[in-house]
Design a protein around this motif. Structure first.
Motif, PDB file in Angstrom:
ATOM      1  N   PHE A  22       5.105 -13.816   5.556  1.00  0.00           N
ATOM      2  CA  PHE A  22       4.817 -13.631   4.143  1.00  0.00           C
ATOM      3  C   PHE A  22       4.616 -12.155   3.816  1.00  0.00           C
ATOM      4  N   PHE A  23       3.978 -11.431   4.715  1.00  0.00           N
ATOM      5  CA  PHE A  23       3.765 -10.005   4.494  1.00  0.00           C
ATOM      6  C   PHE A  23       5.085  -9.243   4.485  1.00  0.00           C
ATOM      7  N   ILE A  24       6.027  -9.613   5.363  1.00  0.00           N
ATOM      8  CA  ILE A  24       7.350  -8.983   5.385  1.00  0.00           C
ATOM      9  C   ILE A  24       8.033  -9.144   4.031  1.00  0.00           C
ATOM     10  N   VAL A  25       8.018 -10.361   3.510  1.00  0.00           N
ATOM     11  CA  VAL A  25       8.684 -10.647   2.239  1.00  0.00           C
ATOM     12  C   VAL A  25       8.051  -9.861   1.096  1.00  0.00           C
ATOM     13  N   LEU A  26       6.713  -9.877   1.025  1.00  0.00           N
ATOM     14  CA  LEU A  26       6.019  -9.189  -0.070  1.00  0.00           C
ATOM     15  C   LEU A  26       6.183  -7.676   0.020  1.00  0.00           C
ATOM     16  N   ALA A  27       6.082  -7.117   1.230  1.00  0.00           N
ATOM     17  CA  ALA A  27       6.234  -5.669   1.400  1.00  0.00           C
ATOM     18  C   ALA A  27       7.639  -5.221   1.022  1.00  0.00           C
ATOM     19  N   PHE A  28       8.631  -6.034   1.351  1.00  0.00           N
ATOM     20  CA  PHE A  28      10.007  -5.726   0.964  1.00  0.00           C
ATOM     21  C   PHE A  28      10.138  -5.712  -0.566  1.00  0.00           C
ATOM     22  N   MET A  29       9.492  -6.659  -1.232  1.00  0.00           N
ATOM     23  CA  MET A  29       9.567  -6.741  -2.693  1.00  0.00           C
ATOM     24  C   MET A  29       8.879  -5.560  -3.362  1.00  0.00           C
ATOM     25  N   TRP A  30       7.760  -5.105  -2.799  1.00  0.00           N
ATOM     26  CA  TRP A  30       7.018  -3.997  -3.408  1.00  0.00           C
ATOM     27  C   TRP A  30       7.903  -2.775  -3.619  1.00  0.00           C
ATOM     28  N   THR A  31       8.742  -2.475  -2.635  1.00  0.00           N
ATOM     29  CA  THR A  31       9.543  -1.246  -2.692  1.00  0.00           C
ATOM     30  C   THR A  31      10.720  -1.363  -3.654  1.00  0.00           C
ATOM     31  N   HIS A  32      10.979  -2.545  -4.203  1.00  0.00           N
ATOM     32  CA  HIS A  32      12.131  -2.742  -5.077  1.00  0.00           C
ATOM     33  C   HIS A  32      11.741  -2.917  -6.555  1.00  0.00           C
ATOM     34  N   TYR A  33      10.451  -2.879  -6.841  1.00  0.00           N
ATOM     35  CA  TYR A  33      10.036  -2.889  -8.244  1.00  0.00           C
ATOM     36  C   TYR A  33      10.429  -1.565  -8.905  1.00  0.00           C
ATOM     37  N   ILE A  34      10.716  -1.616 -10.212  1.00  0.00           N
ATOM     38  CA  ILE A  34      10.964  -0.397 -10.983  1.00  0.00           C
ATOM     39  C   ILE A  34       9.638   0.045 -11.587  1.00  0.00           C
ATOM     40  N   PRO A  35       9.090   1.182 -11.157  1.00  0.00           N
ATOM     41  CA  PRO A  35       7.761   1.581 -11.625  1.00  0.00           C
ATOM     42  C   PRO A  35       7.774   2.088 -13.060  1.00  0.00           C
ATOM     43  N   ALA A  36       6.641   1.990 -13.725  1.00  0.00           N
ATOM     44  CA  ALA A  36       6.479   2.557 -15.062  1.00  0.00           C
ATOM     45  C   ALA A  36       6.431   4.082 -14.958  1.00  0.00           C
ATOM     46  N   GLU A  37       6.651   4.756 -16.073  1.00  0.00           N
ATOM     47  CA  GLU A  37       6.664   6.220 -16.071  1.00  0.00           C
ATOM     48  C   GLU A  37       5.319   6.797 -15.646  1.00  0.00           C
ATOM     49  N   SER A  38       4.247   6.072 -15.962  1.00  0.00           N
ATOM     50  CA  SER A  38       2.908   6.572 -15.630  1.00  0.00           C
ATOM     51  C   SER A  38       2.469   6.199 -14.216  1.00  0.00           C
ATOM     52  N   ASP A  39       3.316   5.482 -13.487  1.00  0.00           N
ATOM     53  CA  ASP A  39       2.945   5.052 -12.135  1.00  0.00           C
ATOM     54  C   ASP A  39       2.840   6.257 -11.203  1.00  0.00           C
ATOM     55  N   TRP A  40       1.851   6.208 -10.309  1.00  0.00           N
ATOM     56  CA  TRP A  40       1.694   7.261  -9.318  1.00  0.00           C
ATOM     57  C   TRP A  40       1.769   6.720  -7.886  1.00  0.00           C
ATOM     58  N   ALA A  41       1.735   5.400  -7.733  1.00  0.00           N
ATOM     59  CA  ALA A  41       1.623   4.813  -6.395  1.00  0.00           C
ATOM     60  C   ALA A  41       2.960   4.535  -5.723  1.00  0.00           C
ATOM     61  N   MET A  42       4.025   4.294  -6.503  1.00  0.00           N
ATOM     62  CA  MET A  42       5.282   3.843  -5.919  1.00  0.00           C
ATOM     63  C   MET A  42       5.865   4.796  -4.878  1.00  0.00           C
ATOM     64  N   PRO A  43       5.855   6.130  -5.071  1.00  0.00           N
ATOM     65  CA  PRO A  43       6.388   7.015  -4.025  1.00  0.00           C
ATOM     66  C   PRO A  43       5.669   6.824  -2.682  1.00  0.00           C
ATOM     67  N   SER A  44       4.356   6.636  -2.737  1.00  0.00           N
ATOM     68  CA  SER A  44       3.609   6.416  -1.503  1.00  0.00           C
ATOM     69  C   SER A  44       3.920   5.057  -0.897  1.00  0.00           C
ATOM     70  N   ILE A  45       4.063   4.047  -1.763  1.00  0.00           N
ATOM     71  CA  ILE A  45       4.402   2.710  -1.291  1.00  0.00           C
ATOM     72  C   ILE A  45       5.764   2.724  -0.600  1.00  0.00           C
ATOM     73  N   LYS A  46       6.745   3.396  -1.218  1.00  0.00           N
ATOM     74  CA  LYS A  46       8.073   3.470  -0.623  1.00  0.00           C
ATOM     75  C   LYS A  46       8.061   4.261   0.680  1.00  0.00           C
ATOM     76  N   ALA A  47       7.284   5.347   0.712  1.00  0.00           N
ATOM     77  CA  ALA A  47       7.200   6.147   1.934  1.00  0.00           C
ATOM     78  C   ALA A  47       6.593   5.343   3.072  1.00  0.00           C
ATOM     79  N   LEU A  48       5.591   4.521   2.738  1.00  0.00           N
ATOM     80  CA  LEU A  48       4.898   3.757   3.768  1.00  0.00           C
ATOM     81  C   LEU A  48       5.673   2.532   4.201  1.00  0.00           C
ATOM     82  N   PHE A  49       6.287   1.841   3.222  1.00  0.00           N
ATOM     83  CA  PHE A  49       6.879   0.536   3.515  1.00  0.00           C
ATOM     84  C   PHE A  49       8.407   0.516   3.532  1.00  0.00           C
ATOM     85  N   SER A  50       9.054   1.681   3.443  1.00  0.00           N
ATOM     86  CA  SER A  50      10.517   1.686   3.452  1.00  0.00           C
ATOM     87  C   SER A  50      11.079   1.168   4.760  1.00  0.00           C
ATOM     88  N   ASN A  51      10.367   1.420   5.868  1.00  0.00           N
ATOM     89  CA  ASN A  51      10.807   0.911   7.169  1.00  0.00           C
ATOM     90  C   ASN A  51      10.079  -0.367   7.571  1.00  0.00           C
TER      91      ASN A  51
END
Length: 231
Positions: A94-123
């Motif tokens: 379940f964690f694999i599936v959810l972590a994969f989904m996190w990196t594919h959301y389109i962030p809002a303009e005011s978002d600050w977390a997505m670059p870190s999420i992608k850096a951490l969970f891209s692999n």
């Protein structure tokens, strides 16, 4: 600083295993296996230098998962220990599936977390799949070996309660060697240079050996907390 943090992390992980057993019994061990599986798979993306070696984090949490399945074997039997392994597998999936989904959301303009999420969970999918394969193989072998060693020592000594340290350590040491080889080469081959990967794998196993030996007092405490069904 890293060495101190690793020691504290080890004591917290092993201590939490006993606390979950104390307050929630067998169900608590299942819950802790799930918690440690998620946290360890996040931690393992971090490479640190401690005790003179480069090593991935997650070792102490993975070690507590082995401790939990050994306690399940000791107190409740092989069937419940295998159920704990399955609980860890499902949690990781379940964690694999959810972590994969996190990196594919389109962030809002005011978002600050997505670059870190992608850096951490891209692999993360590769890392978690390698972790899952290592977990499935090694934990299954750990439970199988635990009961094989138990049958052997019970026949030799005529007492099923003796040699707890033997079945605990020698099942874990062998299964963790299998786990670390499958995981490191599955997750990091091509990311780290081959000699560095060999060195990281050796360093991780040295830590696993230390944590395996240090968990022995905790499984004896677990025997005092809980009772085996035949006692």
């Amino acid at each position: 600083m890293n060495e101190l943090l690793l020691i504290i992390s080890l004591l917290i992980s092993f201590g939490a295993t006993l606390l979950f057993l104390k307050f929630f019994g067998k169900s608590g061990l299942y819950v802790w296996i799930g918690i440690s599986a998620i946290l360890a798979n996040i931690e393992v993306t971090i490479l640190v230098r401690a005790f003179g070696m480069d090593q991935t984090l997650g070792n102490t949490l993975f070690a507590s998962s082995y401790l939990a399945t050994d306690i399940l074997s000791e107190l409740y039997g092989k069937k419940d220990a295998n159920r704990g392994v399955k609980f860890g597998i499902i949690t990781t999936l379940f964690f694999i599936v959810l972590a994969f989904m996190w990196t594919h959301y389109i962030p809002a303009e005011s978002d600050w977390a997505m670059p870190s999420i992608k850096a951490l969970f891209s692999n993360t999918p590769r890392i978690l799949l390698a972790s899952l394969l290592g977990y499935v193989v090694s934990e299954s072998i750990d439970v199988w070996l635990y009961h094989k060693w138990w049958d052997l020592t019970a026949k030799r000594s005529g007492n099923k309660t003796k040699f707890l340290w033997f079945r605990n350590n020698f099942s874990t040491l062998i299964s963790q060697l299998i786990n670390i080889v499958i995981f490191n080469f599955g997750a990091f081959l091509g990311i780290y240079k081959f000699p560095e990967l060999i060195a990281i794998t050796a360093a991780c196993y040295v830590i696993y050996v230390a944590t395996s030996l240090l968990d022995t007092p905790f499984i004896y405490i677990a025997r005092k907390i809980g009772k085996r069904p035949e006692e």
